[in-house]
Structures are given as structure tokens and as C-alpha cells.
Write a protein that holds these residues in place. Structure first.
Motif, mmCIF file in Angstrom:
data_model
loop_
_atom_site.group_PDB
_atom_site.id
_atom_site.type_symbol
_atom_site.label_atom_id
_atom_site.label_comp_id
_atom_site.label_asym_id
_atom_site.label_seq_id
_atom_site.Cartn_x
_atom_site.Cartn_y
_atom_site.Cartn_z
ATOM 1 N N LYS A 7 0.836 -1.200 0.000
ATOM 2 C CA LYS A 7 0.000 0.000 0.000
ATOM 3 C C LYS A 7 0.874 1.255 0.000
ATOM 4 C CE LYS A 7 -4.106 -1.717 2.288
ATOM 5 N NZ LYS A 7 -4.964 -1.589 3.453
ATOM 6 N N ILE A 8 1.956 1.214 0.793
ATOM 7 C CA ILE A 8 2.837 2.382 0.864
ATOM 8 C C ILE A 8 3.533 2.569 -0.480
ATOM 9 C CG2 ILE A 8 4.949 3.293 1.931
ATOM 10 C CD1 ILE A 8 4.048 1.996 4.524
ATOM 11 N N ALA A 9 3.995 1.481 -1.099
ATOM 12 C CA ALA A 9 4.699 1.547 -2.365
ATOM 13 C C ALA A 9 3.791 2.024 -3.475
ATOM 14 C CB ALA A 9 5.294 0.194 -2.712
ATOM 15 N N GLU A 10 2.526 1.706 -3.399
ATOM 16 C CA GLU A 10 1.596 2.075 -4.452
ATOM 17 C C GLU A 10 0.938 3.432 -4.199
ATOM 18 O OE1 GLU A 10 -1.084 -1.194 -4.693
ATOM 19 O OE2 GLU A 10 0.409 -2.515 -5.600
ATOM 20 N N ASN A 11 1.233 4.022 -3.085
ATOM 21 C CA ASN A 11 0.626 5.302 -2.758
ATOM 22 C C ASN A 11 1.118 6.352 -3.762
ATOM 23 O OD1 ASN A 11 -0.232 7.705 -1.638
ATOM 24 N ND2 ASN A 11 0.152 7.045 0.455
ATOM 25 N N VAL A 12 0.213 7.018 -4.382
ATOM 26 C CA VAL A 12 0.505 7.977 -5.445
ATOM 27 C C VAL A 12 1.258 9.183 -4.885
ATOM 28 C CG1 VAL A 12 -0.544 9.503 -7.156
ATOM 29 C CG2 VAL A 12 -1.491 7.244 -6.740
ATOM 30 N N LEU A 13 0.852 9.608 -3.745
ATOM 31 C CA LEU A 13 1.501 10.771 -3.146
ATOM 32 C C LEU A 13 2.961 10.471 -2.856
ATOM 33 C CD1 LEU A 13 1.233 13.632 -2.081
ATOM 34 C CD2 LEU A 13 0.574 12.685 0.126
ATOM 35 N N LEU A 14 3.215 9.315 -2.305
ATOM 36 C CA LEU A 14 4.597 8.948 -2.033
ATOM 37 C C LEU A 14 5.392 8.794 -3.322
ATOM 38 C CD1 LEU A 14 4.435 6.412 0.939
ATOM 39 C CD2 LEU A 14 5.313 8.720 0.929
ATOM 40 N N LEU A 15 4.785 8.256 -4.341
ATOM 41 C CA LEU A 15 5.452 8.121 -5.628
ATOM 42 C C LEU A 15 5.809 9.506 -6.200
ATOM 43 C CD1 LEU A 15 3.582 5.237 -7.461
ATOM 44 C CD2 LEU A 15 5.992 5.348 -6.883
#
Length: 130
Positions: A7-15
């Protein structure tokens, strides 16, 4: 079901944040390097200013040392000339004093001769006028 790390890896904001930080990393490093070089240039300019001042002071000191050397040579030359002149004057004065002393001795001998002559004349007159 995806786990928490997915979920963290796929989070758009984090990307987006990760990609922006990667995109800004090189310009940030460049900016830091530029700031550091400006700071170094400022320090270099200050050091160069101090070097110029030191060179000017050394040049002035060298010029003054040359002037002092010239004056010292003039003073030493004058001192030697004055010593020679003084010695010449002293020798001339001693020569004159020797002449005066010789004249006094001559006058003294002349006075003694006159005294003896006068005494002879006085005795001769006493002998004639008893």
C-alpha cells in the motif's frame, strides 16, 4: 489483499514525492556546490586583499630602508669629513701653540739679556759714582 508495504509503495503521493525528490537532487547538489564556491571565492578575495596589503607594506618598508641607508651613508661621510677637519684643526692649533711657546722662550731670553745688561749698566754707574 495487499499488505501494508505494498500500500505504501503504491501510494501515489509517495510516488510523486519520490520522483520530485529524485528530480531535485541534482539541482540541489549543484546549488550547494555553487554556494560553497561563492563562499570560497569570498575567502579567496579576502586573502588576496591581505596579500596586496602585505606587498604594499613590504614595498614601503623597502623604500624607507633605502632612504635610511642613503641618509646613514651621508651621516657617516659627514662624520668622517668632520673628524678629518677636526684633526687638521687640532694639528694647526698645536703648531701655533708651539710657535707661541717658542716666542715666549725667545722673549724670556731677551728679557733676561736686557735685565743682565741693565744690571751691568747700573753696576757700572755705581762704580763710576762712588
Amino acid at each position: 489483499m495487499p499488505n501494508a508495504s505494498q500500500k505504501i509503495a503504491e501510494n501515489v503521493l509517495l510516488l510523486a514525492i519520490a520522483r520530485v525528490s529524485m528530480a531535485l537532487a541534482l539541482p540541489t547538489i549543484g546549488l550547494l556546490f555553487w554556494l560553497y564556491s561563492q563562499w570560497q571565492d569570498t575567502r579567496l578575495d579576502a586573502v588576496q586583499g591581505q596579500i596586496v596589503e602585505a606587498q604594499q607594506s613590504a614595498s614601503e618598508a623597502s623604500s624607507k630602508a633605502t632612504k635610511v641607508s642613503d641618509r646613514l651613508i651621508a651621516v657617516e661621510t659627514k662624520q668622517v669629513q668632520d673628524a678629518a677637519s677636526s684633526e687638521k684643526f687640532q694639528n694647526a692649533t698645536l703648531t701655533r701653540l708651539d710657535r707661541v711657546q717658542d716666542s715666549i722662550v725667545g722673549l724670556s731670553n731677551a728679557v733676561a739679556a736686557l735685565t743682565a745688561t741693565l744690571q751691568g749698566v747700573v753696576e757700572e754707574r755705581k762704580a763710576k759714582n762712588p
